[in-house]
Design an enzyme around this catalytic site. Structure first.
Site, PDB file in Angstrom:
ATOM      1  N   SER A  40      -2.894   0.175  14.730  1.00  0.00           N
ATOM      2  CA  SER A  40      -4.006   1.554  14.794  1.00  0.00           C
ATOM      3  C   SER A  40      -4.132   1.706  16.425  1.00  0.00           C
ATOM      4  O   SER A  40      -4.204   0.647  17.158  1.00  0.00           O
ATOM      5  CB  SER A  40      -5.320   1.336  14.054  1.00  0.00           C
ATOM      6  OG  SER A  40      -6.155   2.142  14.599  1.00  0.00           O
TER       7      SER A  40
ATOM      8  N   VAL B 281      -3.325  -7.414  -1.290  1.00  0.00           N
ATOM      9  CA  VAL B 281      -2.905  -8.030  -0.417  1.00  0.00           C
ATOM     10  C   VAL B 281      -3.766  -9.006   0.163  1.00  0.00           C
ATOM     11  O   VAL B 281      -3.458  -9.910   1.087  1.00  0.00           O
ATOM     12  CB  VAL B 281      -2.445  -7.029   0.979  1.00  0.00           C
ATOM     13  CG1 VAL B 281      -3.485  -6.549   1.678  1.00  0.00           C
ATOM     14  CG2 VAL B 281      -1.306  -7.319   1.920  1.00  0.00           C
TER      15      VAL B 281
ATOM     16  N   LYS C  85      -6.736  -5.072  13.871  1.00  0.00           N
ATOM     17  CA  LYS C  85      -5.440  -4.392  14.293  1.00  0.00           C
ATOM     18  C   LYS C  85      -4.885  -5.047  15.741  1.00  0.00           C
ATOM     19  O   LYS C  85      -3.884  -4.934  15.849  1.00  0.00           O
ATOM     20  CB  LYS C  85      -5.706  -3.037  14.429  1.00  0.00           C
ATOM     21  CG  LYS C  85      -6.009  -2.280  13.000  1.00  0.00           C
ATOM     22  CD  LYS C  85      -4.970  -2.402  11.889  1.00  0.00           C
ATOM     23  CE  LYS C  85      -5.216  -1.618  10.784  1.00  0.00           C
ATOM     24  NZ  LYS C  85      -3.934  -1.534   9.700  1.00  0.00           N
TER      25      LYS C  85
ATOM     26  N   GLY D  48      12.744   7.835  -8.449  1.00  0.00           N
ATOM     27  CA  GLY D  48      13.618   7.220  -9.504  1.00  0.00           C
ATOM     28  C   GLY D  48      13.536   5.852  -9.565  1.00  0.00           C
ATOM     29  O   GLY D  48      13.427   4.966  -8.429  1.00  0.00           O
TER      30      GLY D  48
ATOM     31  N   THR E   9       5.070  -2.078  20.284  1.00  0.00           N
ATOM     32  CA  THR E   9       4.244  -1.150  19.464  1.00  0.00           C
ATOM     33  C   THR E   9       4.392   0.335  19.987  1.00  0.00           C
ATOM     34  O   THR E   9       4.310   0.706  21.070  1.00  0.00           O
ATOM     35  CB  THR E   9       2.621  -1.771  19.916  1.00  0.00           C
ATOM     36  OG1 THR E   9       2.624  -2.996  19.510  1.00  0.00           O
ATOM     37  CG2 THR E   9       1.590  -0.708  19.089  1.00  0.00           C
TER      38      THR E   9
ATOM     39  N   ASN F 129       1.741  -2.422   5.505  1.00  0.00           N
ATOM     40  CA  ASN F 129       1.024  -1.029   5.586  1.00  0.00           C
ATOM     41  C   ASN F 129      -0.460  -1.056   5.085  1.00  0.00           C
ATOM     42  O   ASN F 129      -1.214  -0.339   5.625  1.00  0.00           O
ATOM     43  CB  ASN F 129       1.754   0.071   5.118  1.00  0.00           C
ATOM     44  CG  ASN F 129       0.874   1.613   5.031  1.00  0.00           C
ATOM     45  OD1 ASN F 129       0.601   1.984   5.862  1.00  0.00           O
ATOM     46  ND2 ASN F 129       0.525   1.576   3.658  1.00  0.00           N
TER      47      ASN F 129
ATOM     48  N   GLY G 203       0.781  -1.220   0.035  1.00  0.00           N
ATOM     49  CA  GLY G 203       0.039   0.040   0.061  1.00  0.00           C
ATOM     50  C   GLY G 203       0.689   1.265   0.042  1.00  0.00           C
ATOM     51  O   GLY G 203       0.559   2.308   0.848  1.00  0.00           O
TER      52      GLY G 203
ATOM     53  N   TYR H 156     -12.589  -3.464  12.220  1.00  0.00           N
ATOM     54  CA  TYR H 156     -11.374  -2.735  12.145  1.00  0.00           C
ATOM     55  C   TYR H 156     -10.442  -2.954  13.382  1.00  0.00           C
ATOM     56  O   TYR H 156      -9.212  -3.420  13.369  1.00  0.00           O
ATOM     57  CB  TYR H 156     -11.580  -1.341  11.840  1.00  0.00           C
ATOM     58  CG  TYR H 156     -10.235  -0.553  11.385  1.00  0.00           C
ATOM     59  CD1 TYR H 156      -9.786  -0.657  10.215  1.00  0.00           C
ATOM     60  CD2 TYR H 156      -9.741   0.347  12.530  1.00  0.00           C
ATOM     61  CE1 TYR H 156      -8.502   0.024   9.908  1.00  0.00           C
ATOM     62  CE2 TYR H 156      -8.488   1.024  12.123  1.00  0.00           C
ATOM     63  CZ  TYR H 156      -7.979   0.976  10.980  1.00  0.00           C
ATOM     64  OH  TYR H 156      -6.984   1.675  10.611  1.00  0.00           O
TER      65      TYR H 156
ATOM     66  N   SER I 202       0.960   3.640  -2.364  1.00  0.00           N
ATOM     67  CA  SER I 202       0.603   4.338  -3.683  1.00  0.00           C
ATOM     68  C   SER I 202      -0.041   5.659  -2.923  1.00  0.00           C
ATOM     69  O   SER I 202       0.220   6.771  -3.694  1.00  0.00           O
ATOM     70  CB  SER I 202      -0.361   3.824  -4.586  1.00  0.00           C
ATOM     71  OG  SER I 202      -1.322   3.082  -3.609  1.00  0.00           O
TER      72      SER I 202
END
Ligand code: NAP
Length: 254
Positions: free
Chosen positions: A148, A60, A165, A49, A244, A86, A10, A161, A12
């Site tokens: 998270s 994923v 996590k 580059g 963590t 990620n 992830g 969620y 992008s």
């Protein structure tokens, strides 16, 4: 860090893109993935580059994607010193809905991407890490999982969620203890609200309340998570394996 190679899922957008930038700035070569945003991903490769950074589309949440992805990374850059899990998804999934199928689908998709994606890719990447030379202090590879604040809180409207996590944090501890003798260290980073696409809708709806709940008085930037990931990848925290790091403006202090 000039001979080091990282694989980042992830990369992008959002936190992942800044992780790619921070690692590349440190001299690490980075192979990163995206799900759909090919344009943003290739723009990031152009920015940093092609000698240093490469990318590939890879879901994923698809277990069949991991072995080809690791093989492509090794074919391109020769090794994997750091895996940064990620990529993640977030959606509200309230307790008081009336659509059981939607509730079930939310839990399944969230776990497929946020937990099983990270777990399965770590398994495959660690096969490569175990075969590599020691780089420092007996360490051959590092796994960094982006968790998270939700892992710790008992979320009220996105329990799936938070649970995904929380499991990722626990998985991090298991790698640290279970793979230490193989030379692998593991860390989790647990951000609170960070200014990315993932948080846009929630911040638009409840920005003042959210900011009011953060003692620092502001939402964090993706670069503030990326700098911590880059430090963990540097080896400077290897003996803190299993821990963590909370990155939440003191909105949840444990
Ligand atoms: P984001 O802006 O929504 O970006 C998500 C990234 O993950 C994108 O690069 C996306 O690729 C990729 N991705 C999503 N689903 C994927 C899949 N199935 N396969 C491969 N890549 C996938 O999110 P973010 O805020 O940067 O979040 C990054 C991580 O931080 C996540 O794990 C998230 O749970 C965690 N986090 C975020 C916050 C926050 O407030 N933002 C808080 C705590 C934790 P595309 O660009 O191709 O869609």
């Amino acid at each position: 860090m000039h001979d080091r190679v990282a694989l980042v899922t992830g990369g992008s957008r959002g936190i992942g893109a800044d992780v790619v930038r921070a690692l590349a700035r440190d001299g690490t070569r980075v192979f990163f993935t995206y799900a759909n945003a090919a344009g943003a991903a290739h723009a990031l490769v152009a920015e940093l580059g092609e000698a240093t950074v490469a990318c590939a589309q890879s879901d994923v949440g698809d277990p069949a994607a991991h072995e080809p992805l690791v093989a492509r990374t090794i074919a391109r850059f020769g090794r994997i010193d750091t895996l940064v899990n990620n990529a993640g998804i977030f959606a509200e999934n309230p307790f008081d809905g009336d659509d059981f199928a939607a509730w079930r689908a939310g839990w399944k998709r969230t776990f497929d991407v946020n937990l099983f994606g990270a777990v399965d890719l770590a398994y495959v990447a660690m096969q490569q890490m175990r075969a590599q030379d020691v780089v420092a202090h007996g360490v051959r590879g590092r796994v960094i999982n982006v968790a998270s604040r939700a892992a710790h809180r008992g979320e009220m409207t996105f329990a799936d969620y938070g649970a995904s996590k929380a499991a990722l944090v626990n998985f991090t501890k298991s790698i640290a203890r279970g793979c230490a003798r193989a030379g692998i260290v593991a860390f989790a980073v647990a951000p609170g609200f960070i200014e990315t696409d993932m948080a846009t809708e929630t911040l638009a709806e409840s920005g003042p309340a959210i900011r009011g709940d953060i003692p620092s008085g502001r939402v964090g930037g993706p670069d503030e998570v990326a700098s911590i990931v880059a430090f963990l990848a540097s080896g400077g925290a290897d003996y803190a394996t299993g821990t963590t790091i909370d990155v939440n403006g003191a909105s949840y202090v444990r």
